[in-house]
Motif scaffolding. Sequence first.
Motif, PDB file in Angstrom:
ATOM      1  N   ALA A 205       0.827  -1.214   0.000  1.00 41.00           N
ATOM      2  CA  ALA A 205       0.000   0.000   0.000  1.00 41.00           C
ATOM      3  C   ALA A 205       0.859   1.261   0.000  1.00 41.00           C
ATOM      4  CB  ALA A 205      -0.989   0.018   1.160  1.00 41.00           C
ATOM      5  N   GLY A 206       0.173   2.403  -0.095  1.00 37.72           N
ATOM      6  CA  GLY A 206       0.829   3.680  -0.351  1.00 37.72           C
ATOM      7  C   GLY A 206       1.847   4.144   0.664  1.00 37.72           C
ATOM      8  N   THR A 207       1.558   3.950   1.947  1.00 34.37           N
ATOM      9  CA  THR A 207       2.498   4.434   2.965  1.00 34.37           C
ATOM     10  C   THR A 207       3.844   3.707   2.902  1.00 34.37           C
ATOM     11  OG1 THR A 207       0.709   5.135   4.446  1.00 34.37           O
ATOM     12  CG2 THR A 207       2.868   4.776   5.444  1.00 34.37           C
ATOM     13  N   PRO A 208       3.870   2.374   2.944  1.00 29.59           N
ATOM     14  CA  PRO A 208       5.164   1.681   2.869  1.00 29.59           C
ATOM     15  C   PRO A 208       5.933   1.978   1.580  1.00 29.59           C
ATOM     16  CG  PRO A 208       3.480   0.191   3.670  1.00 29.59           C
ATOM     17  CD  PRO A 208       2.777   1.409   3.198  1.00 29.59           C
ATOM     18  N   THR A 209       5.217   2.010   0.436  1.00 36.66           N
ATOM     19  CA  THR A 209       5.919   2.253  -0.829  1.00 36.66           C
ATOM     20  C   THR A 209       6.464   3.682  -0.899  1.00 36.66           C
ATOM     21  OG1 THR A 209       3.811   2.756  -1.949  1.00 36.66           O
ATOM     22  CG2 THR A 209       4.656   0.499  -2.142  1.00 36.66           C
ATOM     23  N   GLN A 218      13.719   8.534  -4.497  1.00 33.80           N
ATOM     24  CA  GLN A 218      12.682   8.833  -5.470  1.00 33.80           C
ATOM     25  C   GLN A 218      11.661   9.808  -4.873  1.00 33.80           C
ATOM     26  OE1 GLN A 218      10.810   5.255  -7.005  1.00 33.80           O
ATOM     27  NE2 GLN A 218      12.714   4.106  -6.934  1.00 33.80           N
ATOM     28  N   ASP A 219      10.904  10.458  -5.745  1.00 34.99           N
ATOM     29  CA  ASP A 219       9.746  11.201  -5.284  1.00 34.99           C
ATOM     30  C   ASP A 219       8.527  10.685  -6.054  1.00 34.99           C
ATOM     31  OD1 ASP A 219       9.698  12.403  -7.823  1.00 34.99           O
ATOM     32  OD2 ASP A 219      10.726  14.211  -7.132  1.00 34.99           O
ATOM     33  N   PHE A 220       7.390  11.334  -5.889  1.00 31.62           N
ATOM     34  CA  PHE A 220       6.150  10.855  -6.514  1.00 31.62           C
ATOM     35  C   PHE A 220       6.279  10.805  -8.034  1.00 31.62           C
ATOM     36  CE2 PHE A 220       1.942  11.749  -8.371  1.00 31.62           C
ATOM     37  CZ  PHE A 220       1.239  10.662  -7.871  1.00 31.62           C
ATOM     38  N   PHE A 221       6.996  11.759  -8.605  1.00 34.52           N
ATOM     39  CA  PHE A 221       7.078  11.874 -10.057  1.00 34.52           C
ATOM     40  C   PHE A 221       8.154  10.977 -10.667  1.00 34.52           C
ATOM     41  CE2 PHE A 221       5.367  15.778  -8.297  1.00 34.52           C
ATOM     42  CZ  PHE A 221       4.167  15.873  -8.997  1.00 34.52           C
ATOM     43  N   SER A 222       9.098  10.522  -9.848  1.00 28.81           N
ATOM     44  CA  SER A 222      10.143   9.630 -10.375  1.00 28.81           C
ATOM     45  C   SER A 222       9.965   8.200  -9.851  1.00 28.81           C
ATOM     46  CB  SER A 222      11.533  10.151  -9.980  1.00 28.81           C
ATOM     47  OG  SER A 222      11.709  10.103  -8.573  1.00 28.81           O
ATOM     48  N   TYR A 223       8.796   7.940  -9.253  1.00 33.91           N
ATOM     49  CA  TYR A 223       8.543   6.642  -8.621  1.00 33.91           C
ATOM     50  C   TYR A 223       8.692   5.490  -9.611  1.00 33.91           C
ATOM     51  CZ  TYR A 223       6.089   2.969  -6.025  1.00 33.91           C
ATOM     52  OH  TYR A 223       5.763   1.798  -5.392  1.00 33.91           O
ATOM     53  N   ASP A 224       9.445   4.463  -9.199  1.00 35.95           N
ATOM     54  CA  ASP A 224       9.651   3.275 -10.028  1.00 35.95           C
ATOM     55  C   ASP A 224       9.354   2.036  -9.198  1.00 35.95           C
ATOM     56  OD1 ASP A 224      10.555   1.135 -11.570  1.00 35.95           O
ATOM     57  OD2 ASP A 224      12.333   2.181 -12.285  1.00 35.95           O
ATOM     58  N   ARG A 225       8.213   1.409  -9.466  1.00 33.76           N
ATOM     59  CA  ARG A 225       7.781   0.242  -8.683  1.00 33.76           C
ATOM     60  C   ARG A 225       8.795  -0.893  -8.755  1.00 33.76           C
ATOM     61  NH1 ARG A 225       2.455  -2.007  -9.958  1.00 33.76           N
ATOM     62  NH2 ARG A 225       3.284  -4.051  -9.465  1.00 33.76           N
ATOM     63  N   ILE A 227      11.980  -0.729  -8.731  1.00 34.20           N
ATOM     64  CA  ILE A 227      13.064  -0.489  -7.780  1.00 34.20           C
ATOM     65  C   ILE A 227      12.553  -0.621  -6.343  1.00 34.20           C
ATOM     66  CG2 ILE A 227      14.717   1.233  -6.926  1.00 34.20           C
ATOM     67  CD1 ILE A 227      14.848   2.322  -9.813  1.00 34.20           C
ATOM     68  N   VAL A 228      11.334  -0.154  -6.115  1.00 33.75           N
ATOM     69  CA  VAL A 228      10.740  -0.201  -4.765  1.00 33.75           C
ATOM     70  C   VAL A 228      10.447  -1.637  -4.339  1.00 33.75           C
ATOM     71  CG1 VAL A 228       8.650   0.374  -3.453  1.00 33.75           C
ATOM     72  CG2 VAL A 228       9.804   2.131  -4.811  1.00 33.75           C
ATOM     73  N   ASN A 229       9.998  -2.469  -5.277  1.00 35.27           N
ATOM     74  CA  ASN A 229       9.642  -3.847  -4.934  1.00 35.27           C
ATOM     75  C   ASN A 229      10.822  -4.591  -4.314  1.00 35.27           C
ATOM     76  OD1 ASN A 229       6.885  -4.301  -5.537  1.00 35.27           O
ATOM     77  ND2 ASN A 229       7.333  -4.272  -7.720  1.00 35.27           N
ATOM     78  N   GLY A 230      10.591  -5.122  -3.109  1.00 26.35           N
ATOM     79  CA  GLY A 230      11.630  -5.880  -2.416  1.00 26.35           C
ATOM     80  C   GLY A 230      12.528  -5.029  -1.539  1.00 26.35           C
ATOM     81  N   ALA A 231      12.315  -3.702  -1.541  1.00 24.78           N
ATOM     82  CA  ALA A 231      13.139  -2.816  -0.705  1.00 24.78           C
ATOM     83  C   ALA A 231      12.877  -3.082   0.773  1.00 24.78           C
ATOM     84  CB  ALA A 231      12.827  -1.358  -1.028  1.00 24.78           C
ATOM     85  N   LEU A 232      13.881  -2.815   1.601  1.00 24.16           N
ATOM     86  CA  LEU A 232      13.754  -2.991   3.050  1.00 24.16           C
ATOM     87  C   LEU A 232      13.587  -1.638   3.722  1.00 24.16           C
ATOM     88  CD1 LEU A 232      16.513  -5.687   3.753  1.00 24.16           C
ATOM     89  CD2 LEU A 232      14.047  -6.042   3.567  1.00 24.16           C
ATOM     90  N   VAL A 233      12.621  -1.579   4.639  1.00 20.89           N
ATOM     91  CA  VAL A 233      12.357  -0.368   5.408  1.00 20.89           C
ATOM     92  C   VAL A 233      12.456  -0.722   6.876  1.00 20.89           C
ATOM     93  CG1 VAL A 233      10.473   1.144   6.159  1.00 20.89           C
ATOM     94  CG2 VAL A 233      10.949   0.880   3.727  1.00 20.89           C
ATOM     95  N   ASN A 234      13.110   0.134   7.672  1.00 23.03           N
ATOM     96  CA  ASN A 234      13.192  -0.095   9.112  1.00 23.03           C
ATOM     97  C   ASN A 234      12.575   1.079   9.876  1.00 23.03           C
ATOM     98  OD1 ASN A 234      15.240   1.948   9.334  1.00 23.03           O
ATOM     99  ND2 ASN A 234      16.774   0.432   8.696  1.00 23.03           N
ATOM    100  N   LEU A 235      12.547   0.939  11.196  1.00 25.37           N
ATOM    101  CA  LEU A 235      11.915   1.970  12.024  1.00 25.37           C
ATOM    102  C   LEU A 235      12.594   3.327  11.879  1.00 25.37           C
ATOM    103  CD1 LEU A 235      11.035   0.052  15.305  1.00 25.37           C
ATOM    104  CD2 LEU A 235       9.436   1.345  13.884  1.00 25.37           C
TER     105      LEU A 235
END
Length: 306
Positions: A205-209, A218-225, A227-235
Amino acid sequence: MKNEVVSIDLGSNSFRVLKYDCIKNEILAEYNEVVGMADGLVDTGEISKEAQERVVNAILHSINEVKYESKNAIAVTTAAMRKAKNSEEVLKYFKEKTGVDFSIINGKEEARLTLLAVQYALKREKIDSSKFVLLDIGGGSTEIIVNTNDKYEAHSFDFGIVTMTQTYFKYHDLHNDLDVQKEKIKSFLDSLDIDLTDYSFVATAGTPTTIAAIKLGQDFFSYDRNIVNGALVNLQDLEDCLKIFENSSQEEIMKLVGKGRIEFIEVGIFIYRAIFEVLNKKESIVLDDGLREGVAINSCLLNTKC
């Protein structure tokens, strides 16, 4: 078997369309727009006339962009329409104006279809898909799914980024309710009697991506799914994003998150952080794939069996 399907996910805030190749399991075209369908729903209990017109315009625009027959689209809608008192007349209006026939799906079906998309996405990204907890933060509901090999347990919780933002105007009240929701989520997880230590934490969903995209520059206009797919996010990434938003102008934030998301992104991060805390996880795998992909894949599988 039809080689191509078009799926539509009309959420509480976002409208998403996908043209999907059933043979190659590939996205052929897509369209996304923030329509704010749940705007004002908390106060009135209805989908507003303004929101209805935004949705109709988005559908008509998507037909032009994605090139599809409206009557053939497999269209689903979720929490906002489940809650709205005028859902029946609104969906009738959408069909009259656009030809798209929406089905209201319940939280369990929403979870099943989202899980299907994520299972496919994890395999595509060559990530272990046997044991994971999936978080799907929506505008009007939040789904938690615990997947164990070929079995899963799911629960749809009655809060989301739009409804929470428009219900609570003070941080104190918002965080108090989040504490209550955390206890409900913990109770659901405890009832499963599963040791989640070896389970990965996956979020869609939108928040994690958005957080993953910002982390990746990236920003909203350069968003590339891709590259984002499989990315790791931490606290810490969540805290970093909160600081960026705190020290940025509205124009700068809009460039990062997109129009129609500015007022909701902070609450989305609070929800995301709360799930991190309940699960006691240090990082989360982020995927762009969600309900619309699940609807498309499910249709492909049904066509194969016919």
